[in-house]
Design an enzyme around this catalytic site. Structure first.
Site, PDB file in Angstrom:
ATOM      1  N   ARG A  16      24.490 -11.681 111.325  1.00 46.62           N
ATOM      2  CA  ARG A  16      23.553 -11.128 110.329  1.00 46.62           C
ATOM      3  C   ARG A  16      23.341 -12.118 109.183  1.00 46.62           C
ATOM      4  NH1 ARG A  16      23.131 -10.322 105.008  1.00 46.62           N
ATOM      5  NH2 ARG A  16      25.346  -9.784 104.912  1.00 46.62           N
ATOM      6  N   ASP A  17      24.322 -12.274 108.307  1.00 46.90           N
ATOM      7  CA  ASP A  17      24.148 -13.171 107.150  1.00 46.90           C
ATOM      8  C   ASP A  17      23.908 -14.596 107.642  1.00 46.90           C
ATOM      9  OD1 ASP A  17      24.291 -14.396 104.602  1.00 46.90           O
ATOM     10  OD2 ASP A  17      25.826 -13.002 103.920  1.00 46.90           O
ATOM     11  N   HIS A 207      33.351 -11.060  99.683  1.00 51.02           N
ATOM     12  CA  HIS A 207      32.299 -11.759 100.441  1.00 51.02           C
ATOM     13  C   HIS A 207      31.919 -13.009  99.640  1.00 51.02           C
ATOM     14  CE1 HIS A 207      28.335 -11.386 102.839  1.00 51.02           C
ATOM     15  NE2 HIS A 207      27.996 -12.231 101.887  1.00 51.02           N
ATOM     16  N   HIS A 209      30.214 -16.743  99.337  1.00 51.14           N
ATOM     17  CA  HIS A 209      29.402 -17.863  99.822  1.00 51.14           C
ATOM     18  C   HIS A 209      30.055 -19.146  99.293  1.00 51.14           C
ATOM     19  CE1 HIS A 209      25.976 -15.861 101.819  1.00 51.14           C
ATOM     20  NE2 HIS A 209      26.454 -14.826 101.150  1.00 51.14           N
ATOM     21  N   CYS A 240      21.332 -15.834 101.550  1.00 53.05           N
ATOM     22  CA  CYS A 240      20.280 -14.829 101.403  1.00 53.05           C
ATOM     23  C   CYS A 240      18.964 -15.549 101.118  1.00 53.05           C
ATOM     24  CB  CYS A 240      20.642 -13.877 100.259  1.00 53.05           C
ATOM     25  SG  CYS A 240      19.330 -12.691  99.951  1.00 53.05           S
ATOM     26  N   ASN A 249      27.974 -18.720 104.109  1.00 50.90           N
ATOM     27  CA  ASN A 249      29.209 -17.976 103.842  1.00 50.90           C
ATOM     28  C   ASN A 249      30.385 -18.897 104.093  1.00 50.90           C
ATOM     29  OD1 ASN A 249      27.222 -15.777 105.015  1.00 50.90           O
ATOM     30  ND2 ASN A 249      28.747 -14.710 103.817  1.00 50.90           N
TER      31      ASN A 249
HETATM   32  P1  HMG Z   1       8.396  -3.512 100.622  1.00 55.30           P
HETATM   33  O1  HMG Z   1       7.345  -4.490 101.035  1.00 55.30           O
HETATM   34  O2  HMG Z   1       8.474  -3.110  99.200  1.00 55.30           O
HETATM   35  O3  HMG Z   1       8.423  -2.210 101.543  1.00 55.30           O
HETATM   36  O4  HMG Z   1       9.790  -4.139 101.064  1.00 55.30           O
HETATM   37  P2  HMG Z   1       7.342  -1.155 101.908  1.00 55.30           P
HETATM   38  O5  HMG Z   1       8.060   0.135 101.986  1.00 55.30           O
HETATM   39  O6  HMG Z   1       6.142  -1.271 101.001  1.00 55.30           O
HETATM   40  O7  HMG Z   1       6.904  -1.593 103.382  1.00 55.30           O
HETATM   41  C1  HMG Z   1       6.200  -2.781 103.656  1.00 55.30           C
HETATM   42  C2  HMG Z   1       6.091  -2.964 105.164  1.00 55.30           C
HETATM   43  O8  HMG Z   1       7.388  -3.177 105.712  1.00 55.30           O
HETATM   44  C3  HMG Z   1       5.559  -1.754 105.866  1.00 55.30           C
HETATM   45  O9  HMG Z   1       4.899  -2.232 107.032  1.00 55.30           O
HETATM   46  C4  HMG Z   1       6.788  -1.009 106.278  1.00 55.30           C
HETATM   47  O10 HMG Z   1       6.596  -0.176 107.386  1.00 55.30           O
HETATM   48  C5  HMG Z   1       7.721  -2.137 106.633  1.00 55.30           C
HETATM   49  P3  HMG Z   1       3.287  -2.270 107.125  1.00 55.30           P
HETATM   50  O11 HMG Z   1       2.857  -0.869 106.840  1.00 55.30           O
HETATM   51  O12 HMG Z   1       2.838  -3.233 106.054  1.00 55.30           O
HETATM   52  O13 HMG Z   1       3.043  -2.734 108.521  1.00 55.30           O
HETATM   53  N1  HMG Z   1       9.123  -1.779 106.443  1.00 55.30           N
HETATM   54  C6  HMG Z   1      10.053  -1.891 107.387  1.00 55.30           C
HETATM   55  N2  HMG Z   1       9.999  -2.297 108.661  1.00 55.30           N
HETATM   56  C7  HMG Z   1      11.154  -2.277 109.366  1.00 55.30           C
HETATM   57  N3  HMG Z   1      12.345  -1.887 108.845  1.00 55.30           N
HETATM   58  C8  HMG Z   1      12.437  -1.495 107.570  1.00 55.30           C
HETATM   59  C9  HMG Z   1      11.258  -1.475 106.787  1.00 55.30           C
HETATM   60  N4  HMG Z   1      11.006  -1.129 105.520  1.00 55.30           N
HETATM   61  C10 HMG Z   1       9.694  -1.315 105.318  1.00 55.30           C
HETATM   62  N5  HMG Z   1      13.615  -1.116 107.078  1.00 55.30           N
HETATM   63  C11 HMG Z   1      12.070  -3.865 101.803  1.00 55.30           C
HETATM   64  C12 HMG Z   1      11.014  -3.452 100.789  1.00 55.30           C
HETATM   65  C13 HMG Z   1      13.395  -3.355 101.301  1.00 55.30           C
HETATM   66  C14 HMG Z   1      11.723  -3.284 103.155  1.00 55.30           C
HETATM   67  C15 HMG Z   1      12.061  -5.409 101.912  1.00 55.30           C
HETATM   68  O14 HMG Z   1      12.192  -5.933 100.628  1.00 55.30           O
HETATM   69  C16 HMG Z   1      13.185  -5.945 102.762  1.00 55.30           C
HETATM   70  O15 HMG Z   1      13.181  -5.808 103.980  1.00 55.30           O
HETATM   71  N6  HMG Z   1      14.164  -6.569 102.126  1.00 55.30           N
HETATM   72  C17 HMG Z   1      15.365  -7.047 102.828  1.00 55.30           C
HETATM   73  C18 HMG Z   1      15.758  -8.377 102.331  1.00 55.30           C
HETATM   74  C19 HMG Z   1      16.968  -8.865 103.087  1.00 55.30           C
HETATM   75  O16 HMG Z   1      17.146  -8.608 104.254  1.00 55.30           O
HETATM   76  N7  HMG Z   1      17.826  -9.632 102.387  1.00 55.30           N
HETATM   77  C20 HMG Z   1      19.029 -10.160 102.988  1.00 55.30           C
HETATM   78  C21 HMG Z   1      20.092  -9.106 103.176  1.00 55.30           C
HETATM   79  S1  HMG Z   1      21.047  -8.802 101.726  1.00 55.30           S
HETATM   80  C22 HMG Z   1      22.120 -10.162 101.650  1.00 55.30           C
HETATM   81  O17 HMG Z   1      22.021 -11.088 102.420  1.00 55.30           O
HETATM   82  C23 HMG Z   1      23.225 -10.122 100.637  1.00 55.30           C
HETATM   83  C24 HMG Z   1      24.618  -9.848 101.255  1.00 55.30           C
HETATM   84  O18 HMG Z   1      24.943 -10.813 102.227  1.00 55.30           O
HETATM   85  C25 HMG Z   1      25.675  -9.899 100.123  1.00 55.30           C
HETATM   86  C26 HMG Z   1      25.545 -11.178  99.278  1.00 55.30           C
HETATM   87  O19 HMG Z   1      25.855 -12.260  99.795  1.00 55.30           O
HETATM   88  O20 HMG Z   1      25.077 -11.039  98.138  1.00 55.30           O
HETATM   89  C27 HMG Z   1      24.673  -8.465 101.888  1.00 55.30           C
HETATM   90 MG    MG Z   2      25.799 -12.767 101.872  1.00 53.90          MG
END
Ligand code: HMG
Ligand code: MG
Length: 300
Positions: A16-17, A207, A209, A240, A249
Site C-alpha cells: 500500500r504505502d 510509522h 518514513h 504519500c 518508509n
Molecule cells: P474528492 O475529489 O473530494 O471526492 O476526493 P469526491 O467525493 O468529490 O469524489 C470525486 C470522484 O472520486 C468521484 O468520481 C467519486 O465517485 C470518486 P466521479 O464522480 O468524478 O467519477 N471517489 C472514489 N472512488 C473510489 N473510491 C473512493 C472514492 N471516493 C470518491 N473511496 C478523496 C476525496 C478522499 C476520495 C480523495 O482525496 C482521495 O482519494 N484521497 C486519498 C489520498 C491518498 O490515498 N493518500 C495516501 C494514503 S494516506 C498516507 O499515505 C499516509 C499514511 O501512510 C500515514 C503517513 O505516513 O502519514 C497512512
Molecule cells: Mg505513510
C-alpha cells in the site's frame, strides 16, 4: 538498562504505502505475487491496498482485485478507506480490518483528502461507529503527528487530542506517523511515552518514513517508550503523493535485521523477504537502497 521487548510485531505496508508512491503502475499480477511472497516471509499483519479515488491515486486502482485475491486467512488483512464510498467498496470484500486516515495538520488534510481535519473527522464518525458495530478491526492512521510539509512543527498536544478522538470513537489501533521523516528520537520518545501512558489498552504502532535516515533511531527510541508495533515497507518503498518530502518508509529488512541482532523476535524470515522484494524490484522506478538489501545482494 535498555527497555527491550522479547517480541515485536511488524505491519508490512509495502503493497500500500510502498506502491502508492511509485511513478508508474505496478502490474496487478506482480502485486499479487509480491504480496504472496510477503505472506510467506511470515507477516501476521499487512496493508494490502487502499480503496481511495483512482483519480487521486491511480496506483491503487486495482484495490478491488487485490483485496479479493491476496487475503491470508491466518493473518490480519488491512485495507485503507478514506470515506463512505471507500467503506462500501471494503464491504464487497472479505477484509475484516480497515485503516482510516486523517492528519493532525489541516493543510495536509486539504491536500490529501480534500477536506479539513474537522470535516474529515465528521465524515468518519458514523463510519467508525458502523465498522465497530459490524465487528471490524479498525486502525486509525494519524498522519503528520510530528511535522507537516506545509505547517512545520505540530504540537504534541494537538496530536494527542486527535488520538483521543479516535480512541473515543472506539478504534482498536493507532498508527502514529512521521509522514515526512522529520521526527527526532527525542520527539518520538516523548510522544510515544505519553501515548502509552494515556492509552494503555489500545494497540499503538509507530510509522516512520526514512527521509532523513532517522527511522531506525526513532524505532529504537520508541522501543524505549514501550512501543512494540512498527509499520515498515519491504525495500524501503513508499511515501504519500500529497506530502512533498515523504520518501520511503523505513525498510522492513533493516528493521528486522536490527531487531534480530538484538534477540527480538519478529517472526519474519529475512531470506524470504528478499525473495519478495525481488519480485517487485524490476517493476519499480527507483533502486532498493536499504542497507540490508545492498549488502545481502552483494555478498550472496
Ligand atoms: P474528492 O475529489 O473530494 O471526492 O476526493 P469526491 O467525493 O468529490 O469524489 C470525486 C470522484 O472520486 C468521484 O468520481 C467519486 O465517485 C470518486 P466521479 O464522480 O468524478 O467519477 N471517489 C472514489 N472512488 C473510489 N473510491 C473512493 C472514492 N471516493 C470518491 N473511496 C478523496 C476525496 C478522499 C476520495 C480523495 O482525496 C482521495 O482519494 N484521497 C486519498 C489520498 C491518498 O490515498 N493518500 C495516501 C494514503 S494516506 C498516507 O499515505 C499516509 C499514511 O501512510 C500515514 C503517513 O505516513 O502519514 C497512512
Ligand atoms: Mg505513510
Amino acid at each position: 538498562m535498555l527497555n527491550l521487548p522479547k517480541k515485536v510485531t511488524i505491519i508490512e505496508v509495502g503493497p500500500r504505502d510502498g506502491l502508492q508512491n511509485e511513478k508508474s503502475f505496478v502490474p496487478t499480477d506482480i502485486k499479487k505475487q509480491f504480496i504472496g511472497e510477503l505472506w510467506k516471509a511470515g507477516f501476521q499483519e499487512m496493508e494490502l491496498t487502499s480503496f481511495v479515488s483512482p483519480k487521486w491515486v491511480p496506483q491503487m486502482g486495482d484495490a478491488a482485485e487485490i483485496a479479493v485475491d491476496c487475503l491470508n486467512a491466518d493473518a490480519r488483512n488491512i485495507v485503507l478507506a478514506p470515506n463512505r464510498k471507500g467503506i462500501d467498496r471494503v464491504y464487497s470484500t472479505d477484509c475484516q480490518a480497515v485503516a482510516v486516515f486523517v492528519g493532525v495538520s489541516n493543510s495536509f488534510n486539504q491536500k490529501n483528502i480534500n477536506k479539513s481535519t474537522r470535516a474529515g473527522m465528521a465524515e468518519l464518525a458514523p463510519i467508525l461507529a458502523e465498522l465497530k458495530g459490524k465487528n471490524y478491526f479498525v486502525r486509525a492512521c494519524i498522519s503528520t503527528a510530528f511535522y507537516c510539509p506545509y505547517e512545520g512543527k505540530i504540537a504534541e498536544s494537538d496530536t494527542i487530542k486527535l488520538c483521543q478522538e479516535f480512541i473515543d470513537a472506539g478504534v482498536d489501533e493507532l498508527s502514529v506517523a512521521d509522514t515526512i521523516g522529520m521526527a527526532t528520537p527525542a520527539e518520538s520518545y516523548s510522544l510515544f511515552s505519553r501515548l502509552k501512558n494515556l492509552f494503555p489498552h489500545t494497540l499503538l504502532t509507530a510509522h516512520f518514513h526514512d527521509t532523513r535516515k532517522l527511522a531506525l533511531a526513532n524505532i529504537f527510541a520508541s522501543l524505549q517508550a514501550g512501543i512494540d508495533r512498527f509499520d515498515s515497507s519491504a525495500g524501503g518503498l513508499g511515501g504519500c503523493p500529497f506530502a512533498p518530502g515523504a520518501s520511503g518508509n523505513v525498510a522492513t529488512e533493516d528493521v528486522v535485521y536490527m531487531l534480530d541482532r538484538m534477540g527480538i523476535d519478529t517472526g519474519v524470515n529475512l531470506h524470504k523477504l528478499i525473495d519478495a522484494i525481488e519480485v517487485v524490484r524490476p517493476h519499480l522506478s527507483r533502486p532498493i537502497e536499504s542497507g540490508y538489501y545492498r549488502l545481502h545482494t552483494q555478498i550472496f
